[in-house]
Design a protein around this motif. Structure first.
Motif, mmCIF file in Angstrom:
data_model
loop_
_atom_site.group_PDB
_atom_site.id
_atom_site.type_symbol
_atom_site.label_atom_id
_atom_site.label_comp_id
_atom_site.label_asym_id
_atom_site.label_seq_id
_atom_site.Cartn_x
_atom_site.Cartn_y
_atom_site.Cartn_z
ATOM 1 N N LEU A 160 0.822 -1.220 0.000
ATOM 2 C CA LEU A 160 0.000 0.000 0.000
ATOM 3 C C LEU A 160 0.855 1.268 0.000
ATOM 4 O O LEU A 160 0.405 2.328 0.463
ATOM 5 C CB LEU A 160 -0.968 -0.032 1.187
ATOM 6 C CG LEU A 160 -1.963 -1.214 1.129
ATOM 7 C CD1 LEU A 160 -2.857 -1.247 2.354
ATOM 8 C CD2 LEU A 160 -2.808 -1.162 -0.155
ATOM 9 N N PRO A 162 1.422 3.544 -2.115
ATOM 10 C CA PRO A 162 0.839 4.800 -2.615
ATOM 11 C C PRO A 162 -0.023 5.523 -1.571
ATOM 12 O O PRO A 162 -0.373 6.677 -1.768
ATOM 13 C CB PRO A 162 -0.030 4.356 -3.796
ATOM 14 C CG PRO A 162 0.482 3.021 -4.174
ATOM 15 C CD PRO A 162 1.020 2.396 -2.929
ATOM 16 N N TYR A 163 -0.357 4.840 -0.496
ATOM 17 C CA TYR A 163 -1.224 5.448 0.521
ATOM 18 C C TYR A 163 -0.449 5.904 1.753
ATOM 19 O O TYR A 163 -1.046 6.357 2.717
ATOM 20 C CB TYR A 163 -2.326 4.437 0.921
ATOM 21 C CG TYR A 163 -3.163 4.049 -0.270
ATOM 22 C CD1 TYR A 163 -4.241 4.831 -0.673
ATOM 23 C CD2 TYR A 163 -2.832 2.934 -1.041
ATOM 24 C CE1 TYR A 163 -4.985 4.502 -1.788
ATOM 25 C CE2 TYR A 163 -3.570 2.600 -2.166
ATOM 26 C CZ TYR A 163 -4.640 3.383 -2.537
ATOM 27 O OH TYR A 163 -5.362 3.055 -3.651
ATOM 28 N N HIS A 164 0.865 5.776 1.720
ATOM 29 C CA HIS A 164 1.644 6.153 2.901
ATOM 30 C C HIS A 164 1.635 7.662 3.082
ATOM 31 O O HIS A 164 2.014 8.407 2.180
ATOM 32 C CB HIS A 164 3.107 5.722 2.748
ATOM 33 C CG HIS A 164 3.321 4.246 2.853
ATOM 34 N ND1 HIS A 164 4.551 3.676 3.053
ATOM 35 C CD2 HIS A 164 2.448 3.214 2.785
ATOM 36 C CE1 HIS A 164 4.430 2.363 3.096
ATOM 37 N NE2 HIS A 164 3.162 2.065 2.933
ATOM 38 N N ASP A 165 1.236 8.105 4.248
ATOM 39 C CA ASP A 165 1.399 9.517 4.594
ATOM 40 C C ASP A 165 1.788 9.658 6.066
ATOM 41 O O ASP A 165 1.615 10.696 6.672
ATOM 42 C CB ASP A 165 0.122 10.318 4.276
ATOM 43 C CG ASP A 165 -1.109 9.721 4.937
ATOM 44 O OD1 ASP A 165 -0.963 8.749 5.705
ATOM 45 O OD2 ASP A 165 -2.224 10.220 4.691
ATOM 46 N N ILE A 273 -0.484 4.236 6.826
ATOM 47 C CA ILE A 273 -1.549 4.674 5.915
ATOM 48 C C ILE A 273 -2.666 5.441 6.629
ATOM 49 O O ILE A 273 -3.556 5.993 5.996
ATOM 50 C CB ILE A 273 -2.166 3.488 5.124
ATOM 51 C CG1 ILE A 273 -2.898 2.497 6.046
ATOM 52 C CG2 ILE A 273 -1.089 2.783 4.301
ATOM 53 C CD1 ILE A 273 -3.663 1.387 5.310
ATOM 54 N N ARG A 277 -7.814 4.553 6.361
ATOM 55 C CA ARG A 277 -7.497 3.567 5.313
ATOM 56 C C ARG A 277 -7.329 2.174 5.915
ATOM 57 O O ARG A 277 -7.610 1.173 5.254
ATOM 58 C CB ARG A 277 -6.244 3.983 4.559
ATOM 59 C CG ARG A 277 -6.485 5.212 3.713
ATOM 60 C CD ARG A 277 -5.228 5.605 3.017
ATOM 61 N NE ARG A 277 -5.410 6.805 2.234
ATOM 62 C CZ ARG A 277 -4.561 7.820 2.248
ATOM 63 N NH1 ARG A 277 -3.486 7.783 3.006
ATOM 64 N NH2 ARG A 277 -4.773 8.866 1.491
ATOM 65 N N ASP A 280 -10.573 0.785 5.866
ATOM 66 C CA ASP A 280 -10.920 0.296 4.514
ATOM 67 C C ASP A 280 -10.345 -1.104 4.290
ATOM 68 O O ASP A 280 -10.970 -1.963 3.659
ATOM 69 C CB ASP A 280 -10.355 1.219 3.431
ATOM 70 C CG ASP A 280 -11.063 2.562 3.390
ATOM 71 O OD1 ASP A 280 -12.160 2.672 3.974
ATOM 72 O OD2 ASP A 280 -10.500 3.495 2.797
ATOM 73 N N HIS A 398 -1.332 2.615 -10.065
ATOM 74 C CA HIS A 398 -1.486 3.907 -9.393
ATOM 75 C C HIS A 398 -0.781 5.022 -10.153
ATOM 76 O O HIS A 398 -1.055 6.194 -9.917
ATOM 77 C CB HIS A 398 -0.916 3.840 -7.973
ATOM 78 C CG HIS A 398 -1.809 3.113 -7.016
ATOM 79 N ND1 HIS A 398 -1.761 1.753 -6.845
ATOM 80 C CD2 HIS A 398 -2.788 3.566 -6.194
ATOM 81 C CE1 HIS A 398 -2.669 1.398 -5.950
ATOM 82 N NE2 HIS A 398 -3.300 2.469 -5.548
ATOM 83 N N THR A 467 -5.940 -1.140 -3.785
ATOM 84 C CA THR A 467 -6.301 -0.202 -2.717
ATOM 85 C C THR A 467 -6.266 -0.951 -1.381
ATOM 86 O O THR A 467 -6.223 -2.187 -1.355
ATOM 87 C CB THR A 467 -7.730 0.306 -2.951
ATOM 88 O OG1 THR A 467 -8.598 -0.839 -2.922
ATOM 89 C CG2 THR A 467 -7.868 1.020 -4.279
ATOM 90 N N PRO A 468 -6.356 -0.247 -0.246
ATOM 91 C CA PRO A 468 -6.442 -0.949 1.038
ATOM 92 C C PRO A 468 -7.595 -1.951 1.060
ATOM 93 O O PRO A 468 -7.471 -3.072 1.560
ATOM 94 C CB PRO A 468 -6.663 0.191 2.043
ATOM 95 C CG PRO A 468 -5.987 1.373 1.424
ATOM 96 C CD PRO A 468 -6.239 1.221 -0.059
#
Ligand code: F6P
Length: 539
Positions: A160, A162-165, A273, A277, A280, A398, A467-468
């Motif tokens: 995941l 692309p969802y790391h923040d 994430i 998420r 999710d 992505h 996606t998650p």
């Protein structure tokens, strides 16, 4: 069960000479008929050797083994892990707001929801810089764990990306000092959070790495315990290690290690994430659970995937299965599945204590495509053994600006599946060579090397994008597939006695290596190797 297995074996013998491709000629609707959709996933198992009649035999096996009753017993919290006398309720972790679920007289839902809320508060605090290290906001998280306390979160964090923040997440599992050394080498102890992930809080590798990480932290930070978190069922042992109770996230013994990413063991993923998420991710798994609980056997994706696996491993005798994700971020999925499948169903004794009369679950291995095409696919196309393949594929990547990469990725995945089934005849090989102006004896010699036997089975699991939610559904699918396979084989997929003997012997060998004991009940080869290691090499 014996007559059902016999009927299946007779069917296998009847259809042995029938190529998979002929099934498509016989049934123009085969691609749709041998596909199933659920929870955003589509499984195409049409490029396998089973026809409607074979499926009927396989479904009779699932029915005869009592898959539905066993499934219902699992979801309602019965102690289906019979060798350990435990319920199996990892599914409850992804349904925290579900109806009351009573295990041993206690409703487990409030505890699950409460722990999830604590994890979310912790993740939010770390991500917002409210939980800090001695040197400021946490920039890096190190998860120290092994097996199920490592593979799930490590695989999912990579999947995941692309969802790391949140903070960067790192994983240390191996007791090889090189692992902890290399991971810690690049980090600032004053801004690192260490997660000690161990259900039992006794695992040798994890405890050794955790102590090393604490020493590393203590050299730079006055209160190292303040930057440690424990994920464990053994709160007392975590406290003895120096981790305060408000930093311990517990789970019950009805969550097996390899099924634990959905609860506290998933904390590193949640930190990476974010809590929403992560929800999710849980929701995707819950959607697959709902499908598994309600769909009839004949349209249940986990059941069909398991039956195709049984057909290949136990009926056709193919010892291994390759899992090839055409999705680079699923690079650790094969390793995760190796534990999930092989620690669950790699057993030679059934629930009844008797030897199995057919092979246990298969050897699972794999690597992402397209890399595998330049490594092991040669053997799968032309080797003497048949290796059934499971392809995983996202319709979309992505990287919107790299759509041409994704088209090539998809084309290669579909081409592999088609080539495996179709093959190339000697005539076609000859024609290709004569078009290249080769002839005579040399053409004949060369042509044979260019023949592909074809008729090699594969399945494709297609999803829109990783996606998650999709990842949650994929993992729950595999969990239930393992469960169904276990029921059909009469195995308990939820214990793992086979890991114990090696652990015991390692404990008894350590004093020999330290020089604090000699000999003992070890064989001559082992003792000679110990002596050579102690002498620092090869004489
Ligand atoms: O390898 C055996 C095993 O018990 C796995 O089942 C488990 O996932 C792993 O060790 C780690 O165990 P723990 O979380 O207790 O450290």
């Amino acid at each position: 069960m014996a007559p059902l297995w016999r009927a299946l074996e007779q069917y296998r013998d009847r259809v042995a000479a029938r190529p998979i491709a002929a099934l498509f000629d016989a049934d123009p609707a085969r691609a749709e008929a041998f596909s199933v959709s659920a929870a955003g996933l589509m499984l195409d198992y049409s490029k396998t050797g089973v026809c409607a009649q074979g499926m009927a035999h396989l479904l009779a096996l699932a029915d005869g083994a009592g898959v539905e009753a066993r499934r219902d017993a699992m979801f309602r919290g019965a102690a289906i892990n019979e060798t350990e006398g435990r319920a199996v309720l990892h599914t409850a972790l992804r349904d925290p707001d579900g109806p009351p679920l009573v295990v041993d007289g206690v409703d487990v839902r409030p505890g699950i929801a409460g722990t999830l809320a604590r994890m979310e508060a912790m993740a939010a605090d770390v991500r917002a810089g409210r939980v800090r290290g001695a040197g400021g906001a946490i920039t890096d998280v190190v998860n120290i764990g092994i097996g199920g306390s490592d593979l799930g979160p490590a695989m999912a964090v990579q999947a995941l990306a692309p969802y790391h923040d949140g903070p960067r997440c790192h994983f240390v599992s191996n007791v090889d000092g090189a692992h902890v050394h290399d991971v810690l080498a690049g980090l600032d102890p004053a801004r690192t959070l260490v997660i000690v992930a161990s259900k039992t809080f006794t695992t040798l590798e994890t405890m050794t790495n955790a102590a090393t990480a604490r020493d590393w932290m203590a050299r730079a930070v006055a209160d190292p315990g303040a930057q440690f978190v424990a994920l464990s069922s053994a709160g007392d042992r975590a406290a003895a290690f120096g981790i305060p109770p408000d930093r311990v996230f517990g789970f019950e013994d009805w969550v097996g290690g390899r099924y634990s990413v959905w609860g506290p063991i998933g904390l590193s993923l949640m930190l990476a994430i974010g809590p929403e998420r992560f929800r999710d991710f849980l929701a995707g798994a819950a959607a697959m659970d709902a499908h598994f609980r309600s769909a009839p056997l004949a349209s249940s994706m986990p059941v069909l995937l398991a039956l195709v696996g049984v057909w290949h491993a136990q009926v056709c005798g193919h010892a291994t299965r390759a899992v090839i994700p055409y999705d680079q971020r699923l690079a650790r999925l094969p390793a995760y599945l190796q534990q999930l499948e092989m620690e669950s169903n790699g057993k030679r004794v059934g629930m009844d204590g008797r030897d199995l009369d057919r092979p246990s679950g298969p050897i699972v291995w794999g690597e992402p495509g397209t890399n595998g095409q330049h490594a092991f696919m040669q053997l799968i196309h032309q080797g003497t053994r048949v290796v059934p393949v499971e392809f995983l594929l996202a319709a979309r990547g992505h990287e919107a600006d790299l759509a041409h990469h994704h088209r090539l990725l998809v084309a290669n995945c579909l081409a592999q599946a088609e080539a495996l089934m179709r093959g190339r005849t000697l005539e076609a090989a000859r024609a290709g060579l004569s078009a290249a102006a080769l002839g005579g004896a040399e053409l004949e010699r060369q042509a044979r090397h260019r023949v592909f036997p074809g008729n090699r089975p594969s399945t494709v699991l297609l999803y829109s994008r990783l996606t998650p939610r999709m990842l949650g559904a994929v993992l729950a699918l595999y969990e239930h597939r393992v469960f169904v396979e276990g029921v059909i084989l009469g195995i308990n997929p939820f214990d793992q006695w086979g890991v114990e003997l090696g652990k015991e012997l390692a404990v008894s060998l350590t004093p020999l290596l330290e020089g604090t004991a000699e000999g003992g009940a070890h064989d001559a080869s082992t003792l000679r190797l110990v002596a050579m290691v102690r002498a620092d090499g090869v004489a």
